[in-house]
Design an enzyme around this catalytic site. Structure first.
Site, PDB file in Angstrom:
ATOM      1  N   GLY A  91       0.909  -1.435  -0.094  1.00  0.00           N
ATOM      2  CA  GLY A  91      -0.093  -0.131   0.061  1.00  0.00           C
ATOM      3  C   GLY A  91       0.865   1.283  -0.064  1.00  0.00           C
ATOM      4  O   GLY A  91       2.222   1.253  -0.509  1.00  0.00           O
ATOM      5  N   LEU A  92       0.345   2.317   0.511  1.00  0.00           N
ATOM      6  CA  LEU A  92       1.066   3.577   0.759  1.00  0.00           C
ATOM      7  C   LEU A  92       1.436   4.159  -0.589  1.00  0.00           C
ATOM      8  O   LEU A  92       2.667   4.544  -0.695  1.00  0.00           O
ATOM      9  CB  LEU A  92       2.377   3.307   1.762  1.00  0.00           C
ATOM     10  N   CYS A  93       0.457   4.149  -1.457  1.00  0.00           N
ATOM     11  CA  CYS A  93       0.893   4.507  -2.896  1.00  0.00           C
ATOM     12  C   CYS A  93      -0.471   5.239  -3.258  1.00  0.00           C
ATOM     13  O   CYS A  93      -0.639   4.873  -4.492  1.00  0.00           O
ATOM     14  CB  CYS A  93       1.444   3.429  -3.747  1.00  0.00           C
ATOM     15  N   GLY A  94      -1.231   6.017  -2.769  1.00  0.00           N
ATOM     16  CA  GLY A  94      -2.179   6.716  -2.914  1.00  0.00           C
ATOM     17  C   GLY A  94      -3.247   5.840  -3.480  1.00  0.00           C
ATOM     18  O   GLY A  94      -3.674   4.639  -2.693  1.00  0.00           O
TER      19      GLY A  94
END
Lengths: 297, 139
Positions: A91-94
């Site tokens: 994750g952590l990709c908008g």
């Protein structure tokens, strides 16, 4: 005052987060560059393959009108569709993964009256869809970062088999294309049946060159078509990997900026409180002194 | 008059291995090695495990490359080789090829009915060609 302590603690914690997001941004940037190089390196092969395939298919077609030369060239009514979804593993990709999953769901709804099956590449897509009632033909979790020709072959194998046997009539791929660092474009591509770009051949097209065939066209197509499918999947994988790092880099950059904003607003509030408490203390001292003066007289 | 050079492009899925003008090339066709000179008639052939060699026009140097499965498209002025695996002779990992050879031989000798015979044979052929080519280029 305890209040100030609290603010100090808060600022320190935001600063730590900011350091982490900044580090993640640099990591993503480094990986992005490598992924982009691989996308560029893979392009000439895919392009040449397309050219040769088109000319082969056109020639073979004219020779054997009406006869299907290879199971992968068969065109059927699209009754059963297999969908390959390529998402990121992390994750952590908008909105990178969210958008893909949303697009997949709407695709599935749109074609709900047909037979649908899924192949999930990437952990996020697997998480989102593994409990759906669709048949899952395969999942490849935590493999995208090391996307290679071998992985593409592994994915392509069952797909080719299912299509040749007539278990599926069409294969789509949904993935993110890396248009630029700031922009990822969602792509829904038809992988099989292979589109025949032969109807629009210009006279100058290499299609009309009279090749000598060392082997029969059927023989060459039999080897070439599976490789073509593998190459297309590889391209989608590499594009996705690059797009993922680009999205992750952008998201982490935004997070770093947000942390900076938060720190400055927290610092401002903290300073105001400190100022207020100092002012209050001075007033107390002054008023105390005035009171003493008044009683001394 | 025939042209004296042609443009050669060797690509693999992971990289563009070579592109430039050459005066002659030899590729491992399925039916045997094929020599290609400028002005060749258009041809398409599958390639098998073997050695690709060509003479660069500018340096007059002969280059050798290893190739495992691919195909090539020959046009009078341009030749494209699409190889699934290809390596420059000087990039071949000799120790890896030796160990692959030993592994394949061991598997062939074990006579296990579960062995995918064809696959092992291909692996052995790849290893042997790599070794041969690497030794040739080191000389």
């Amino acid at each position: 005052m305890a209040n100030i302590q609290e603010y100090r603690r808060r600022i320190r914690s935001v600063k730590n987060t900011q350091q982490i997001t900044r580090a993640m941004k640099f990591v993503a940037a480094a990986k992005l560059r490598r992924a982009q190089d691989r996308v560029l390196a893979a392009r000439p092969f895919a392009r040449r393959m397309q050219v040769v395939l088109n000319s082969m298919a056109a020639r073979a077609q004219t020779r054997h009108a009406g006869k299907i030369l290879h199971p992968l060239l068969a065109q059927r009514a699209m009754e059963r569709i297999c969908l390959i979804l390529i998402t990121g593993d992390k994750g952590l990709c908008g909105a990178f993964n969210t958008n893909l999953v949303a697009a997949t769901k709407s695709f599935l709804l749109e074609h709900s009256e047909r037979g649908l099956s899924l192949i999930l590449v990437g952990k996020k897509g697997w998480d989102a869809l593994r409990k759906s009632h669709y048949r899952i033909r395969g999942d490849y979790v935590n493999r995208l970062a090391k996307a290679s020709y071998e992985l593409a072959q592994e994915i392509a194998g069952p797909v080719i088999e299912a299509y040749s046997k007539g278990e599926v009539d069409a294969v789509y791929v949904i993935y993110n294309e890396c248009k630029s660092v700031l922009q990822q474009r969602r792509q829904t591509e038809l992988l099989l049946p292979i589109r025949q770009a032969t109807t629009t051949t210009a006279p100058s097209d290499p299609v009309l060159i009279d090749y000598i065939y060392e082997q029969t066209p059927e023989r060459i197509l039999a080897d070439l078509l599976p490789k073509y499918v593998e190459t297309q999947i590889l391209r989608a994988l590499l594009e996705s990997a690059a797009a993922f790092y680009a999205a992750s880099m952008t998201a982490m950059d935004a997070a770093t900026n947000n942390a900076a904003d938060m720190i400055s607003s927290l610092t401002l509030t903290m300073n105001k409180i400190r100022q207020a408490s100092i002012t209050k203390e001075i007033i107390e001292i002054v008023s105390g002194a005035t009171a003493l003066e008044g009683s001394g007289k | 008059m025939l042209p004296e050079k042609f443009f050669l492009e060797i690509v693999t899925p992971s990289q563009l291995l070579y592109s430039g003008n050459v005066t002659e090339a030899t590729v491992p066709g399925l039916a045997g090695y094929m020599g290609i000179l400028p002005g060749h008639a258009p041809l398409i052939s599958e390639l098998t495990i073997g050695e690709i060699s060509f003479v660069e026009q500018a340096s007059r140097r002969k280059h050798h490359m290893f190739c495992a499965w691919g195909f090539c498209e020959v046009l009078p002025e341009q030749v494209s080789v699409l190889a699934q695996i290809a390596e420059r002779a000087e990039d071949i990992d000799l120790s890896r090829a030796e160990s692959a050879k030993a592994r394949a031989e061991q598997r062939l000798n074990a006579k296990d009915p579960d062995t995918d015979f064809k696959r092992v044979q291909l692996a052995l052929a790849r290893a042997l060609h790599r070794i041969q080519l690497a030794k040739k280029s080191n000389r």
